[in-house]
Design an enzyme around this catalytic site. Structure first.
Site, PDB file in Angstrom:
ATOM      1  N   HIS A   1       9.164   7.375  -5.696  1.00  0.00           N
ATOM      2  CA  HIS A   1       8.061   6.425  -5.578  1.00  0.00           C
ATOM      3  C   HIS A   1       7.709   5.850  -6.951  1.00  0.00           C
ATOM      4  O   HIS A   1       7.505   6.588  -7.911  1.00  0.00           O
ATOM      5  CB  HIS A   1       6.857   7.151  -4.969  1.00  0.00           C
ATOM      6  CG  HIS A   1       5.723   6.262  -4.605  1.00  0.00           C
ATOM      7  ND1 HIS A   1       4.416   6.567  -4.893  1.00  0.00           N
ATOM      8  CD2 HIS A   1       5.691   5.074  -3.946  1.00  0.00           C
ATOM      9  CE1 HIS A   1       3.624   5.630  -4.423  1.00  0.00           C
ATOM     10  NE2 HIS A   1       4.375   4.702  -3.856  1.00  0.00           N
TER      11      HIS A   1
ATOM     12  N   HIS B   1       2.959  -2.343 -10.221  1.00  0.00           N
ATOM     13  CA  HIS B   1       2.277  -1.983  -8.976  1.00  0.00           C
ATOM     14  C   HIS B   1       0.878  -2.566  -8.911  1.00  0.00           C
ATOM     15  O   HIS B   1       0.493  -3.181  -7.915  1.00  0.00           O
ATOM     16  CB  HIS B   1       2.201  -0.465  -8.828  1.00  0.00           C
ATOM     17  CG  HIS B   1       1.447  -0.039  -7.611  1.00  0.00           C
ATOM     18  ND1 HIS B   1       0.078   0.177  -7.616  1.00  0.00           N
ATOM     19  CD2 HIS B   1       1.847   0.194  -6.331  1.00  0.00           C
ATOM     20  CE1 HIS B   1      -0.331   0.510  -6.409  1.00  0.00           C
ATOM     21  NE2 HIS B   1       0.726   0.542  -5.613  1.00  0.00           N
TER      22      HIS B   1
END
Length: 308
Positions: free
Chosen positions: A60, A103
């Site tokens: 991730h 992100h």
């Protein structure tokens, strides 16, 4: 139409340039190996479920660790040196319409910059340094998607998370430009978005949210064939019947352990990851790629799942 169950060993016998998944070494990890696919058809076949499928980790945000920030090429390399990996990473858009890896909407947490990323040009962003998750400034810079795709060829498979507001056609164009279809999967969050990706590039693989079998039927109604799909089944274990139904279609399942499942494994026992795979998950998307990787290496060794 259900896909034929294809053994990984059979796939290798027909000449696929696939990754080398070796036995676990003394430190619990697989030996460093690459995931290399020559064509997008090779990727389809490798990602087709069979009882001999090789379970994998999806790191991730690329697998950040102390000294290694999220969404950085250096972090991707550091993670991939330890085990065969899928790299999950995030795509944002600069003020001058360049695709970069980030992100958050804001720069503050992960860089030495301030404010919204979308208000900065690429040249401005390249003056910043990335910070790791403990807030330590590193010597690494924000990479562009072009740089990431160029680096990843023959090393990893990417699942590309396209952040809100980023035009999907720009991402698909970048994948096409780098001929990255054999090692790229586009993450989508609903059937409409998946259908858009399929219209733009019918050959690309898609990670689609599938929480019940009706979700698969809707994707099929949009003309997306089973062999273009990986199923993201959520961040908690689904009913085993969902795994069974998707596996009958040859579709491999990604279970997101980031969050509660990772916390449970950390506080109790990392063998949780082994059990998740044993009960039907095929890919674990995790913030604990090292710990989960040890368990998956053990699973591969116990079940003699190796490719040469």
């Amino acid at each position: 139409m259900k896909r034929l169950y294809l053994s990984l060993f059979w796939l290798l016998s027909v000449g696929i340039s696939a990754c080398s998944l070796t036995e676990a070494t003394g430190n619990g990890f697989s030996e460093p190996s690459k995931m290399a696919f020559s064509t997008v058809e090779d990727l389809y076949k490798f990602m087709t479920y069979s009882e001999r499928r090789v379970p994998l980790i999806s790191a991730h945000r690329g697998g950040p660790e102390p000294g290694y920030p999220e969404n950085a090429i250096e972090t991707f390399q550091h993670s991939a040196n330890k085990q065969p990996l899928i790299i999950e990473c995030d795509i944002a858009l600069t003020k001058d319409s360049v695709l970069v890896m980030m992100h958050d909407d804001e720069l503050d947490r992960t860089t030495t910059g301030k404010g919204l990323l979308k208000n900065h040009t690429l040249a401005e962003l390249k003056t910043l340094m990335l910070k790791d998750n403990e807030g330590k400034v590193t010597s690494f810079k924000i990479p562009t998607l072009d740089e990431v795709l160029k680096w990843g060829k023959g090393k990893v498979v990417f699942t590309l998370d396209v952040k809100r507001g980023v035009p999907m056609d720009l991402v698909v164009d970048a994948v096409k430009r780098h001929q990255a279809g054999p090692y790229s999967v586009i993450i989508t969050y609903n059937a409409t978005q998946a259908a858009q990706v399929h219209r733009l590039a019918p050959d690309l693989m898609i990670s689609a949210s599938i929480r019940k079998m009706d979700d698969l039927l809707r994707l099929n109604d949009y003309g997306i064939p089973d062999n273009r799909l990986l199923a993201f089944v959520g961040i908690s274990e689904p009913e085993l019947s969902l795994y069974k139904g998707l596996h009958e279609h040859g579709i491999m399942c990604i279970l997101g352990t980031m969050g509660n499942l990772d916390k449970r494994a950390k506080s109790r026992d990392d063998t949780l990851y082994y059990g998740l795979i044993d009960r039907g998950a095929d890919i674990l998307s995790t913030d604990r790629h090292n710990e989960a990787g040890v368990q998956l290496a053990k699973y591969r060794k116990d079940h003699q799942l190796r490719a040469y």
